[in-house]
Design a protein around this motif. Structure first.
Motif: not given
Length: 271
Positions: A245-249, A210-215, A251-258, A265-270
């Motif tokens: 930014g993307v980090c993994q803790l 997948a591609i992660l993108l902010t508008s 099995s969980d993947i998190y998105i970090v974005v200003g 904000y920190v969002l959990r990606l499923c």
């Protein structure tokens, strides 16, 4: 340590254990590009048209930082420096693409007609680099002399960085589209994906799928690399220009974005 360029014209070296600034380099203008690390040195351009090199030297008493700089152009450097095995690639807002060795000696350059805000990327074998111009043109340049090997033209202004992954080149534009092209650039685009607004941030690959993108309107989109359809999206409460930014803790993947509401904000990606 973390190296950060700032609008006050400084490049800061921040200790990640204490959060304190260990060292700073004052340039002649704003610093809008992200520093690039390579082995023991960090390279960063400034809007004063200079390229700066910062090298920490360690001893038992303290760490000393050695700086060196060289003029690249009379116009600003906004794109991050691309570091290859033995060459630095620097792009400027006058359209200049310059090659230097790691001692900051000039090797060769080529000059194009349009400004370059986007940071270049390299092919895996370093035989070519890909550069996006603000006009929407994307060129594949030989690393021998920066001659043009291939060129494509898209619609819309381009400020975001290119992403090269798994023989595919991804490009986001102010025309609200994310493009996917084959690395060869000799074929037509594989797909394009509609985004909710202009894109100034850079695309990020997640889990090779997948591609992660902010508008600009604050929408965070997760886009399938196979065909460009949107897998998921989330709306932040303000405008967004930052690359996530993307980090993994575990099995969980998190998105970090200003966000422009002054929150991170920190969002959990499923997926």
């Amino acid at each position: 340590r973390v190296y950060v360029g700032c609008y006050d014209g400084c490049i800061y070296v921040v200790n990640t254990d204490t959060g304190n600034v260990e060292f700073s380099v004052r340039t002649g203008d704003q610093v809008k590009c992200s520093p690039t690390a390579d082995c023991d040195s960090v390279y960063c351009g400034s809007h004063d048209g200079m390229l700066y090199k910062v090298t920490p030297q360690f001893n038992q008493e303290a760490t000393k930082f050695v700086t060196k700089s060289v003029e690249i152009d009379s116009k600003p450097i906004s794109a991050s420096i691309l570091v290859l095995s033995s060459v630095l690639v620097v792009c400027t807002l006058s359209g200049k693409v310059a090659a230097l060795n790691k001692d900051l000696d000039h090797l060769f350059s080529n000059h194009f007609k349009a400004p370059i805000f986007s940071s270049p990327v390299s092919s895996a074998d370093e035989s070519a680099i890909f550069t996006a111009f603000v006009t929407g043109d994307v060129m594949k340049l030989s690393t021998k002399d920066f001659s043009v090997q291939q060129k494509i033209t898209t619609s819309g202004l381009v400020y975001s960085n290119l992403l090269l992954h798994d023989n595919k080149l991804y490009l986001a534009s102010h025309n609200r589209l994310l493009y996917c092209y084959p690395e060869s650039l000799t074929e037509q685009q594989e797909w394009s994906s509609d985004t909710s607004d202009k894109v100034s941030s850079s695309p990020v690959i997640v889990e090779d799928s997948a591609i992660l993108l902010t508008s600009t309107d604050g929408t965070v989109s997760v886009i399938d690399v196979k065909d460009g359809h949107c897998l998921s999206s989330f709306s932040l409460p303000g405008h967004c220009f930052s690359t996530p930014g993307v980090c993994q803790l575990g099995s969980d993947i998190y998105i970090v974005v200003g966000c422009r509401d002054n929150y991170c904000y920190v969002l959990r990606l499923c997926l």
